[in-house]
Write an enzyme that holds these catalytic residues in place. Structure first.
Site, PDB file in Angstrom:
ATOM      1  CE  LYS A   1      -9.564 -34.257  60.771  1.00 29.38           C
ATOM      2  NZ  LYS A   1     -11.094 -34.585  61.045  1.00 29.38           N
TER       3      LYS A   1
ATOM      4  CB  SER B   1      -3.054 -39.065  60.848  1.00 28.00           C
ATOM      5  OG  SER B   1      -2.957 -39.071  62.464  1.00 28.00           O
TER       6      SER B   1
END
Length: 643
Positions: free
Chosen positions: A156, A441
């Site tokens: 992110k 992720s």
């Protein structure tokens, strides 16, 4: 998108056609509703579309012009069913090979934006590693892109910094604001610290503890955000961490609301009042381009051909960015999204040919628990992705364990999502000798969640099965049962004598089995008149009913619902104030799962004439809930069969 009508049915998707691709694999194509029926009506519910403030950075040319909010069709996640690993939601583009328009709106702009991104001021080029054990087990070259090694343990940071680095000095001076349950917040906090910008981060009160703490204690080698000043919605301090360092504060954390939607509404209101720039989590071209640098690195690091890149999907920012880059430079590579089966907003949106809103969303993989995908991310996915694979919670837990066994690293559920999808896909299509790429992720795992991961990991890997067998209450029945189990290894066994019944319910688990071995054991039980049920794929049984040992009963006017309780003080009393003593509670089982909400099974005696009042009160609680009255396992294990 045309304006929708005012009433929306809950839509149940049926698989319209099964096509064989040129590579021999099957794919399920879900056509838009207009292809199979009249236009579906949409709910009178406004989409929660993230948008930047008037002072936000100039958008890419690919950015869509702002549009008036559109009411979205409401659907339930369970309306889309598919075998684990099968491709669903392949957009009907009219292109036989499944590749969209590579020269569509903004294609070159996105390519340029990815190539010129400034994300490496703060982000790392993460390694692309071979998962040796998974590769050997599956017979493929199984690669993992290690985004969990980023400074904030998640990809992110890329999108957040890419957008914020384009802000003017005046905009940076006024500050930024975002709403996030964790990973995006950490990306914004680090970006703000690097750019010397004031940041306000709005989180639901139910945010997992680690994602709040990490805002102050992650990245010893890059930065330390020395304290967090937590405010209530009224602006009153509710918690202080390291008060003596508050002047070195890099982010102000505001805890408000039980859900992301409530936190986002507050953030946007404060954005307007203070002139800050809103940093959306996924639906902005600069965010998408920043995440697209993951795809750029994968292409650069790959040696030789690759079958597919598997990408976790929440709001769609990561897969949209990767697809926008990879499909431009390596169009033969498949881009496949992976979603939890109970948080499949992108799959259902692609099936319907328009964005939809989920009635409820599973929170186990909280990093992708999104009810509505982004407008721009949906546009790109519809043009570029090759489909979606849906996986169960058990499969996600198994992949967390796989990654631990490979690297001694613990991924968060959303972080292991694409690994689970890739493995299921390889098994479903019998893929051998190909190269597949997955993305680890994120690794912001809440410690409390490890308990359920360990419980379900062996189920997801088919190393353990959960079953129930009914034994006659007579001497020798237990011994007969043990003989029929044979060489299967029993890992758990629960039994309680029922003085009111002729047969007892035994719940147990068996470990390390093949499908043939398990089927043979069940057949032995059935041939000896011992009714046996496989509960391995039933979440109600695994979460709740396996703990109910003590006989079955018939409770008059009983309704059984599963509620999602926000993890915050006062939640139980709010529930009881709404429903008790108006109606008697006949069953209650609380299952903490270390996520944003606890799973609670509730039985309550409601006469038929009071059902409407009960539902009204339940709706006003604001908790997600769903009926289990039609779950056959509930009737089998808890209801009296003689009634």
């Amino acid at each position: 998108m045309a304006a929708a009508a005012t009433t929306a049915p809950k839509v149940s998707i049926s698989v319209a056609s099964l096509n064989r691709r040129s590579d021999g694999a099957h794919r399920v194509r879900c056509w838009p509703p207009s292809r199979v029926a009249a236009s579906a009506a949409a709910a009178a519910t406004t989409s929660m579309t993230a948008a930047s403030s008037p002072e936000a950075a100039a958008p890419l040319k690919a950015d869509l012009a702002p549009a008036a909010p559109v009411a979205l069709m409401r659907v339930v996640p369970e309306s889309l069913k598919a075998a684990s690993g099968s491709l669903v939601a392949v957009p009907g583009r009219g292109v036989e090979d499944g590749v969209g328009d590579l020269d569509g709106p903004g294609a070159m702009e996105y390519l340029t934006a990815v190539l010129t991104s400034k994300v490496y001021d703060v982000a790392l080029e993460t390694p692309l590693e071979n998962a040796t054990k998974l590769s050997n087990r599956l017979g493929v070259n199984f690669l993992v892109k290690r985004e969990d090694k980023q400074p904030v343990f998640s990809f992110k940071i890329r999108g957040a910094y890419n957008m914020m680095a384009k802000l003017s000095q005046e905009q940076l001076k006024k500050g930024v604001i975002c709403s996030s349950a964790g990973n995006h917040a950490q990306g914004v906090a680090l970006s703000a610290k690097t750019l010397g910008c004031d940041a306000v981060i709005v989180m639901p009160v139910t945010t997992p503890e680690i994602k709040v703490i990490n805002l102050s204690v992650s990245l010893p080698f890059l930065f330390i955000l020395y304290g967090i000043f937590m405010l209530s919605p009224a602006g009153k301090p509710i918690s202080l961490i390291q008060w003596q360092s508050v002047e070195a504060l890099g982010a102000t954390v505001v805890l408000t609301g039980d859900s992301y939607d409530e936190a986002q509404s507050y953030a946007k209101l404060r954005c307007e009042q203070e002139g800050r720039t809103f940093i959306p989590p996924f639906d902005h071209p600069d965010i998408i381009a920043g995440q697209g640098t993951v795809g750029m690195e994968i292409v650069r690091q790959l040696k030789g051909p690759v079958h597919a890149i598997f990408v976790p999907v929440g709001g769609g920012g990561l897969i949209a960015g990767i697809a926008a880059y990879v499909k431009r430079v390596r169009p033969e590579v498949k881009i496949i999204g992976v979603e939890p089966s109970d948080a499949n907003a992108m799959a259902l949106s692609l099936c319907h040919g328009q964005r939809v809103m989920l009635e409820h969303v599973g929170g186990f993989a909280d990093g992708v628990a999104v009810k509505v995908v982004g407008e721009e991310t949906f546009r790109l996915c519809r043009e570029l992705v090759d489909g979606i694979v849906m996986v169960s919670r058990d499969a996600i837990c198994a992949s967390i364990k796989d990654m631990f066994e490979e690297e001694r690293n613990i991924l968060e559920p959303a972080g292991a999502l694409s690994l689970a999808g890739a493995e299921a896909y390889c098994r479903y299509y019998g893929l051998k000798g190909e190269t597949v790429v997955t993305i680890a992720s994120g690794a912001n795992m809440n410690f409390d969640r490890l308990r359920i991961v360990t419980e379900l990991a062996d189920v997801g890997r088919k190393r353990e099965a959960v079953l129930a067998t009914f034994l006659p209450e007579e001497q020798g029945s237990f011994k007969k049962f043990a003989e029929l189990v044979g060489r299967m290894n029993i890992t758990e066994f629960k039994y309680r004598y029922d003085s009111n019944g002729r047969e007892a319910l035994v719940m147990y688990s068996v470990g390390i089995y093949t499908d043939d071995e398990l089927g043979a054991m069940v057949e032995r039980m059935e041939s000896s008149n011992l009714k046996t049920v496989n509960l391995t794929d039933n979440d109600l049984a695994k979460d709740h009913l396996r703990y109910f040992i003590g006989g079955r009963s018939e409770v008059k006017d009983e309704l059984v619902y599963r509620f999602i309780f926000p993890e915050r003080p006062g939640t139980l009393m709010k529930f009881l104030d709404a429903l008790s003593p108006r109606w008697n509670i006949s069953l209650f089982h609380y299952r903490a799962q270390g996520e944003t909400g606890a799973n609670v099974l509730v039985g309550i005696q409601v006469p038929p004439e009071d059902v409407d009042e009960f539902r009204s009160r339940a709706d006003n609680l604001g908790y997600e809930y769903m009926s289990e009255m039609n779950n056959e396992i509930y009737h089998l294990l808890l209801r009296n069969p003689k009634v």
